[in-house]
Write a protein that holds these residues in place. Structure first.
Motif, PDB file in Angstrom:
ATOM      1  N   PRO A   3      -3.392   3.314  41.946  1.00 54.72           N
ATOM      2  CA  PRO A   3      -3.763   4.079  40.746  1.00 54.72           C
ATOM      3  C   PRO A   3      -2.681   5.053  40.289  1.00 54.72           C
ATOM      4  O   PRO A   3      -2.799   5.647  39.230  1.00 54.72           O
ATOM      5  N   LEU A   4      -1.622   5.225  41.097  1.00 51.61           N
ATOM      6  CA  LEU A   4      -0.519   6.103  40.720  1.00 51.61           C
ATOM      7  C   LEU A   4       0.736   5.280  40.467  1.00 51.61           C
ATOM      8  O   LEU A   4       0.926   4.227  41.060  1.00 51.61           O
ATOM      9  N   ILE A   5       1.608   5.791  39.605  1.00 47.65           N
ATOM     10  CA  ILE A   5       2.827   5.069  39.266  1.00 47.65           C
ATOM     11  C   ILE A   5       3.986   6.058  39.209  1.00 47.65           C
ATOM     12  O   ILE A   5       3.809   7.220  38.826  1.00 47.65           O
ATOM     13  N   SER A   6       5.159   5.599  39.611  1.00 48.38           N
ATOM     14  CA  SER A   6       6.356   6.440  39.605  1.00 48.38           C
ATOM     15  C   SER A   6       7.393   5.821  38.680  1.00 48.38           C
ATOM     16  O   SER A   6       7.222   4.703  38.194  1.00 48.38           O
ATOM     17  N   LYS A   7       8.493   6.531  38.507  1.00 49.86           N
ATOM     18  CA  LYS A   7       9.568   6.002  37.663  1.00 49.86           C
ATOM     19  C   LYS A   7      10.156   4.735  38.262  1.00 49.86           C
ATOM     20  O   LYS A   7      10.519   3.814  37.544  1.00 49.86           O
ATOM     21  N   ASN A   8      10.207   4.657  39.588  1.00 51.53           N
ATOM     22  CA  ASN A   8      10.734   3.458  40.240  1.00 51.53           C
ATOM     23  C   ASN A   8       9.852   2.243  39.977  1.00 51.53           C
ATOM     24  O   ASN A   8      10.354   1.128  39.822  1.00 51.53           O
ATOM     25  N   ASP A   9       8.539   2.454  39.908  1.00 53.60           N
ATOM     26  CA  ASP A   9       7.632   1.363  39.572  1.00 53.60           C
ATOM     27  C   ASP A   9       7.891   0.872  38.153  1.00 53.60           C
ATOM     28  O   ASP A   9       7.875  -0.334  37.892  1.00 53.60           O
ATOM     29  N   LEU A  10       8.107   1.809  37.231  1.00 57.02           N
ATOM     30  CA  LEU A  10       8.397   1.430  35.842  1.00 57.02           C
ATOM     31  C   LEU A  10       9.727   0.685  35.743  1.00 57.02           C
ATOM     32  O   LEU A  10       9.843  -0.273  34.971  1.00 57.02           O
ATOM     33  N   ILE A  11      10.705   1.106  36.530  1.00 59.29           N
ATOM     34  CA  ILE A  11      12.005   0.419  36.536  1.00 59.29           C
ATOM     35  C   ILE A  11      11.835  -1.011  37.039  1.00 59.29           C
ATOM     36  O   ILE A  11      12.410  -1.948  36.484  1.00 59.29           O
ATOM     37  N   LYS A  12      11.006  -1.195  38.079  1.00 54.78           N
ATOM     38  CA  LYS A  12      10.743  -2.541  38.596  1.00 54.78           C
ATOM     39  C   LYS A  12      10.064  -3.420  37.550  1.00 54.78           C
ATOM     40  O   LYS A  12      10.219  -4.633  37.572  1.00 54.78           O
ATOM     41  N   LEU A  13       9.288  -2.793  36.661  1.00 55.09           N
ATOM     42  CA  LEU A  13       8.598  -3.548  35.614  1.00 55.09           C
ATOM     43  C   LEU A  13       9.501  -3.863  34.427  1.00 55.09           C
ATOM     44  O   LEU A  13       9.074  -4.520  33.493  1.00 55.09           O
ATOM     45  N   GLY A  14      10.760  -3.349  34.456  1.00 60.58           N
ATOM     46  CA  GLY A  14      11.717  -3.712  33.414  1.00 60.58           C
ATOM     47  C   GLY A  14      12.149  -2.590  32.499  1.00 60.58           C
ATOM     48  O   GLY A  14      12.967  -2.821  31.599  1.00 60.58           O
ATOM     49  N   TYR A  15      11.625  -1.392  32.691  1.00 61.95           N
ATOM     50  CA  TYR A  15      12.046  -0.268  31.855  1.00 61.95           C
ATOM     51  C   TYR A  15      13.390   0.260  32.345  1.00 61.95           C
ATOM     52  O   TYR A  15      13.676   0.231  33.538  1.00 61.95           O
ATOM     53  N   LYS A  16      14.199   0.752  31.428  1.00 57.85           N
ATOM     54  CA  LYS A  16      15.463   1.372  31.817  1.00 57.85           C
ATOM     55  C   LYS A  16      15.173   2.714  32.469  1.00 57.85           C
ATOM     56  O   LYS A  16      14.117   3.303  32.269  1.00 57.85           O
ATOM     57  N   LYS A  17      16.130   3.210  33.259  1.00 57.01           N
ATOM     58  CA  LYS A  17      15.928   4.426  34.052  1.00 57.01           C
ATOM     59  C   LYS A  17      15.524   5.619  33.187  1.00 57.01           C
ATOM     60  O   LYS A  17      14.546   6.308  33.479  1.00 57.01           O
ATOM     61  N   HIS A  18      16.271   5.867  32.123  1.00 51.55           N
ATOM     62  CA  HIS A  18      15.980   7.029  31.282  1.00 51.55           C
ATOM     63  C   HIS A  18      14.618   6.893  30.595  1.00 51.55           C
ATOM     64  O   HIS A  18      13.882   7.873  30.461  1.00 51.55           O
ATOM     65  N   THR A  19      14.280   5.678  30.179  1.00 52.97           N
ATOM     66  CA  THR A  19      12.987   5.449  29.545  1.00 52.97           C
ATOM     67  C   THR A  19      11.856   5.703  30.533  1.00 52.97           C
ATOM     68  O   THR A  19      10.849   6.332  30.186  1.00 52.97           O
ATOM     69  N   ALA A  20      12.013   5.246  31.762  1.00 54.39           N
ATOM     70  CA  ALA A  20      10.998   5.458  32.791  1.00 54.39           C
ATOM     71  C   ALA A  20      10.808   6.944  33.076  1.00 54.39           C
ATOM     72  O   ALA A  20       9.678   7.425  33.180  1.00 54.39           O
ATOM     73  N   ILE A  21      11.908   7.669  33.164  1.00 55.93           N
ATOM     74  CA  ILE A  21      11.837   9.118  33.395  1.00 55.93           C
ATOM     75  C   ILE A  21      11.132   9.806  32.222  1.00 55.93           C
ATOM     76  O   ILE A  21      10.277  10.671  32.418  1.00 55.93           O
ATOM     77  N   SER A  22      11.461   9.398  31.008  1.00 60.70           N
ATOM     78  CA  SER A  22      10.849   9.994  29.810  1.00 60.70           C
ATOM     79  C   SER A  22       9.351   9.730  29.759  1.00 60.70           C
ATOM     80  O   SER A  22       8.572  10.601  29.371  1.00 60.70           O
ATOM     81  N   ILE A  23       8.932   8.530  30.154  1.00 57.29           N
ATOM     82  CA  ILE A  23       7.506   8.199  30.161  1.00 57.29           C
ATOM     83  C   ILE A  23       6.766   9.080  31.164  1.00 57.29           C
ATOM     84  O   ILE A  23       5.709   9.647  30.846  1.00 57.29           O
ATOM     85  N   ILE A  24       7.309   9.221  32.365  1.00 56.29           N
ATOM     86  CA  ILE A  24       6.675  10.063  33.393  1.00 56.29           C
ATOM     87  C   ILE A  24       6.581  11.509  32.912  1.00 56.29           C
ATOM     88  O   ILE A  24       5.543  12.161  33.057  1.00 56.29           O
ATOM     89  N   GLN A  25       7.648  12.028  32.309  1.00 58.36           N
ATOM     90  CA  GLN A  25       7.642  13.402  31.803  1.00 58.36           C
ATOM     91  C   GLN A  25       6.614  13.584  30.695  1.00 58.36           C
ATOM     92  O   GLN A  25       5.906  14.599  30.653  1.00 58.36           O
ATOM     93  N   ALA A  26       6.515  12.617  29.797  1.00 58.38           N
ATOM     94  CA  ALA A  26       5.556  12.706  28.700  1.00 58.38           C
ATOM     95  C   ALA A  26       4.118  12.685  29.218  1.00 58.38           C
ATOM     96  O   ALA A  26       3.267  13.431  28.721  1.00 58.38           O
ATOM     97  N   VAL A  27       3.861  11.855  30.210  1.00 63.16           N
ATOM     98  CA  VAL A  27       2.514  11.797  30.791  1.00 63.16           C
ATOM     99  C   VAL A  27       2.177  13.112  31.481  1.00 63.16           C
ATOM    100  O   VAL A  27       1.073  13.641  31.334  1.00 63.16           O
TER     101      VAL A  27
END
Length: 64
Positions: A3-27
Motif C-alpha cells: 500500500p506504500l510506494i517510493s520514488k524507486n518504485d516509480l522509477i521501476k515503473l518507468g518514470y524518470k528520477k526527477h519525475t518520481a521525486i516530484s510525484i512523491i513531493q506533490a503527494v
C-alpha cells in the motif's frame, strides 16, 4: 500489493528520477496541507500511500 510506494518504485515503473521525486513531493504536500496528515511533513520520509499517487497521476499502478 504494497500500500506504500517510493520514488524507486516509480522509477521501476518507468518514470524518470526527477519525475518520481516530484510525484512523491506533490503527494506529501497534498497529504499535509489538504488532508491534514502532519506525519508526512518530514523530509526523510520517502514512502507515501499508493492510492494517493494513483489519484494524483490519474492512473492505476501495477507492479510485476
Amino acid at each position: 500489493m504494497n500500500p506504500l510506494i517510493s520514488k524507486n518504485d516509480l522509477i521501476k515503473l518507468g518514470y524518470k528520477k526527477h519525475t518520481a521525486i516530484s510525484i512523491i513531493q506533490a503527494v506529501k504536500k497534498d497529504l499535509v496541507y489538504n488532508k491534514g496528515v502532519a506525519f508526512y511533513n518530514n523530509r526523510r520520509l520517502g514512502l507515501v500511500p499508493r492510492e494517493s499517487v494513483e489519484n494524483l497521476i490519474g492512473v492505476k499502478l501495477y507492479e510485476e
